[in-house]
Scaffold this motif. Structure first.
Motif, short mmCIF file in Angstrom:
data_model
loop_
_atom_site.label_atom_id
_atom_site.label_comp_id
_atom_site.label_asym_id
_atom_site.label_seq_id
_atom_site.Cartn_x
_atom_site.Cartn_y
_atom_site.Cartn_z
N VAL A 168 0.83 -1.35 0.05
CA VAL A 168 0.06 -0.01 0.01
C VAL A 168 0.89 1.08 0.03
N TRP A 169 1.96 1.31 0.99
CA TRP A 169 2.74 2.63 1.21
C TRP A 169 3.47 2.61 -0.18
N SER A 170 4.10 1.73 -0.76
CA SER A 170 4.95 2.11 -2.03
C SER A 170 4.19 2.57 -2.91
N TYR A 171 2.74 2.14 -3.45
CA TYR A 171 2.08 2.68 -4.31
C TYR A 171 1.72 3.94 -4.06
N LEU A 172 1.14 4.53 -2.74
CA LEU A 172 0.62 5.82 -2.51
C LEU A 172 1.83 6.63 -2.45
N ASP A 173 3.01 6.41 -2.04
CA ASP A 173 4.13 7.27 -2.10
C ASP A 173 4.59 7.77 -3.49
N VAL A 174 4.19 7.15 -4.57
CA VAL A 174 4.09 7.59 -6.04
C VAL A 174 3.48 8.28 -6.61
N THR A 175 2.35 8.44 -5.76
CA THR A 175 1.23 9.19 -6.28
C THR A 175 1.14 10.59 -6.03
N PRO A 176 0.34 11.60 -6.90
CA PRO A 176 0.57 12.79 -6.64
C PRO A 176 -0.26 13.13 -5.02
N LEU A 177 -1.20 12.45 -4.81
CA LEU A 177 -1.72 12.92 -3.50
C LEU A 177 -0.95 12.30 -2.45
N GLY A 178 -0.27 11.14 -2.62
CA GLY A 178 0.64 10.67 -1.41
C GLY A 178 -0.32 9.77 -0.51
N ARG A 179 0.10 9.75 1.03
CA ARG A 179 -0.66 8.89 1.68
C ARG A 179 -1.97 9.57 2.26
N GLN A 180 -1.82 11.05 2.06
CA GLN A 180 -2.96 11.90 2.40
C GLN A 180 -3.36 11.95 3.95
N GLU A 181 -2.10 11.79 4.50
CA GLU A 181 -1.78 12.13 6.04
C GLU A 181 -1.41 13.38 6.34
N LEU A 182 -1.73 13.83 7.60
CA LEU A 182 -1.55 15.34 7.93
C LEU A 182 -0.16 15.43 8.16
N TRP A 183 0.62 14.50 8.67
CA TRP A 183 2.15 14.71 8.79
C TRP A 183 2.85 15.02 7.33
N GLU A 184 2.47 14.55 6.29
CA GLU A 184 3.19 14.60 5.17
C GLU A 184 3.20 16.12 4.86
N ASP A 185 4.35 16.56 3.99
CA ASP A 185 4.60 17.75 3.31
C ASP A 185 3.92 17.68 1.89
N SER A 186 2.77 18.05 1.75
CA SER A 186 2.17 18.20 0.57
C SER A 186 1.67 19.52 0.31
N PRO A 187 1.74 20.00 -0.99
CA PRO A 187 1.20 21.23 -1.46
C PRO A 187 -0.03 21.88 -0.72
N GLU A 188 -0.31 23.09 -0.92
CA GLU A 188 -1.70 23.71 -0.24
C GLU A 188 -2.80 23.21 -0.92
N GLY A 189 -3.84 22.78 0.07
CA GLY A 189 -5.08 22.45 -0.50
C GLY A 189 -5.21 20.65 -0.70
#
Length: 250
Positions: A193-214
Motif C-alpha cells: 500500500v505505502w509504496s504505491y501511495l508514495d508515488v502518487t500525486p496525493l501521497g498517503r494523504q495524512e496530516l504529517w506529510e509535506d504536501s502542497p496547499e489544499g
C-alpha cells in the motif's frame, strides 16, 4: 539454497554481548530513521513534479470488452498502471508471464486499502483476455484488474520494451494527467500500500506529510480498516489511535 560449505566460508560479523548488540542496533536505527526521512522528502518532491496532460485516447480490452484509460480509474482519482509482460514473445508463454513481473504480482497487497485512498491499481499486457484470465486464475492473481493493450499506449509511456509503473491523475473535469513513472529497480519496491501511495500525486494523504496547499489529508492511522470494513465508522479504533499516539513515532 546455500550449502553448509558456503556458510562456513563466509566472513561473518563479530559476535558480541547483548549490550554491545543493542548499542550497534541503536547506531543503525539512527541511519534508518535518516533514510525514512529522506524517503519522505523524496515522496514530497514527487508531489510537486509538473504534470503532463494526456490528450491522446487509448483503448484497452477488458473482461467486459473495450475500455478507455479513464475507465481504468474505476471511479478513483488516481491510477497506478503497471505494464506487465505477458505475450507470445515472453519467456514462459503461455503458462507464465515474465518472471520478474510475476514476482511483482505475487507481492500485490489487498487493493481495497488503495481504494480507500482514492487510488486504483491495474496491470496491462499484450496478451489476450482469454489467456490473461487463465493466467490469473492459475497463479492466484484474481484480485488484480488486468487489461490488454491494443494500441501505442506502451510505446507512448516508455513501457514497450521494459516493465514499469505509470501514475495518472484524474481532475474534476475527468482530464487525465501523467504525474510520475518508475521502472527497473524502482519496480522492486512496489507491491504494498505505502509504496504505491508514495508515488502518487496525493501521497498517503495524512496530516504529517509535506504536501502542497489544499491537498486532501486526514489524521494518520484513523482511516485504516480491516479490508472488509471500509466505508464504516469505527469510533473504537479512533479511540485506540488517540490513546496510542504517544507511542506512534512518525
Amino acid at each position: 539454497m546455500t550449502t553448509n560449505e558456503q556458510i562456513a566460508q563466509m566472513k561473518k560479523p563479530a559476535v558480541v554481548s547483548a549490550e554491545e548488540w543493542q548499542n550497534a542496533w541503536q547506531e543503525m536505527l539512527v541511519k534508518e530513521k535518516e533514510f525514512t526521512r529522506s524517503r519522505d522528502a523524496l515522496a514530497a518532491a514527487r508531489r510537486r513534479m509538473p504534470w503532463f496532460a494526456v490528450e491522446k485516447e487509448y483503448v484497452f480490452e477488458g473482461p467486459q470488452g473495450k475500455v478507455s484509460l479513464l475507465d481504468l480509474f474505476d471511479g478513483q482519482r488516481q491510477l497506478v498502471l503497471y505494464r506487465a509482460f505477458y505475450d507470445s514473445n515472453v519467456y514462459g508463454w503461455p503458462e507464465h508471464a515474465c518472471v520478474g513481473c510475476s514476482m511483482g504480482a505475487d507481492q500485490v497487497s489487498n487493493l481495497l486499502h488503495l481504494h480507500a485512498r482514492d487510488t486504483s491499481l491495474v496491470y496491462a499486457s499484450r496478451g489476450s483476455q482469454e489467456n490473461i484470465a487463465t493466467l490469473k486464475q492459475r497463479m492466484g492473481w484474481d484480485a488484480i484488474p488486468w487489461f490488454t493493450i491494443t494500441d501505442d499506449f506502451d510505446k507512448d509511456f516508455g513501457v514497450d520494451e521494459w516493465h514499469g509503473h505509470n501514475v495518472f491523475f484524474r481532475d474534476e473535469h475527468d482530464k487525465i494527467f501523467r504525474t510520475y513513472w518508475v521502472n527497473s529497480r524502482g519496480d522492486e519496491a512496489m507491491g504494498n500500500v505505502w509504496s504505491y501511495l508514495d508515488v502518487t500525486p496525493l501521497g498517503r494523504q495524512e496530516l504529517w506529510e509535506d504536501s502542497p496547499e489544499g491537498y486532501p489529508q486526514t489524521e494518520p492511522y484513523k482511516w485504516w480498516r480491516w479490508h472488509d470494513a471500509y466505508g464504516k465508522e469505527d469510533a473504537k479504533w479512533s479511540n485506540v489511535v488517540d490513546n496510542a499516539t504517544v507511542l506512534l513515532n512518525l
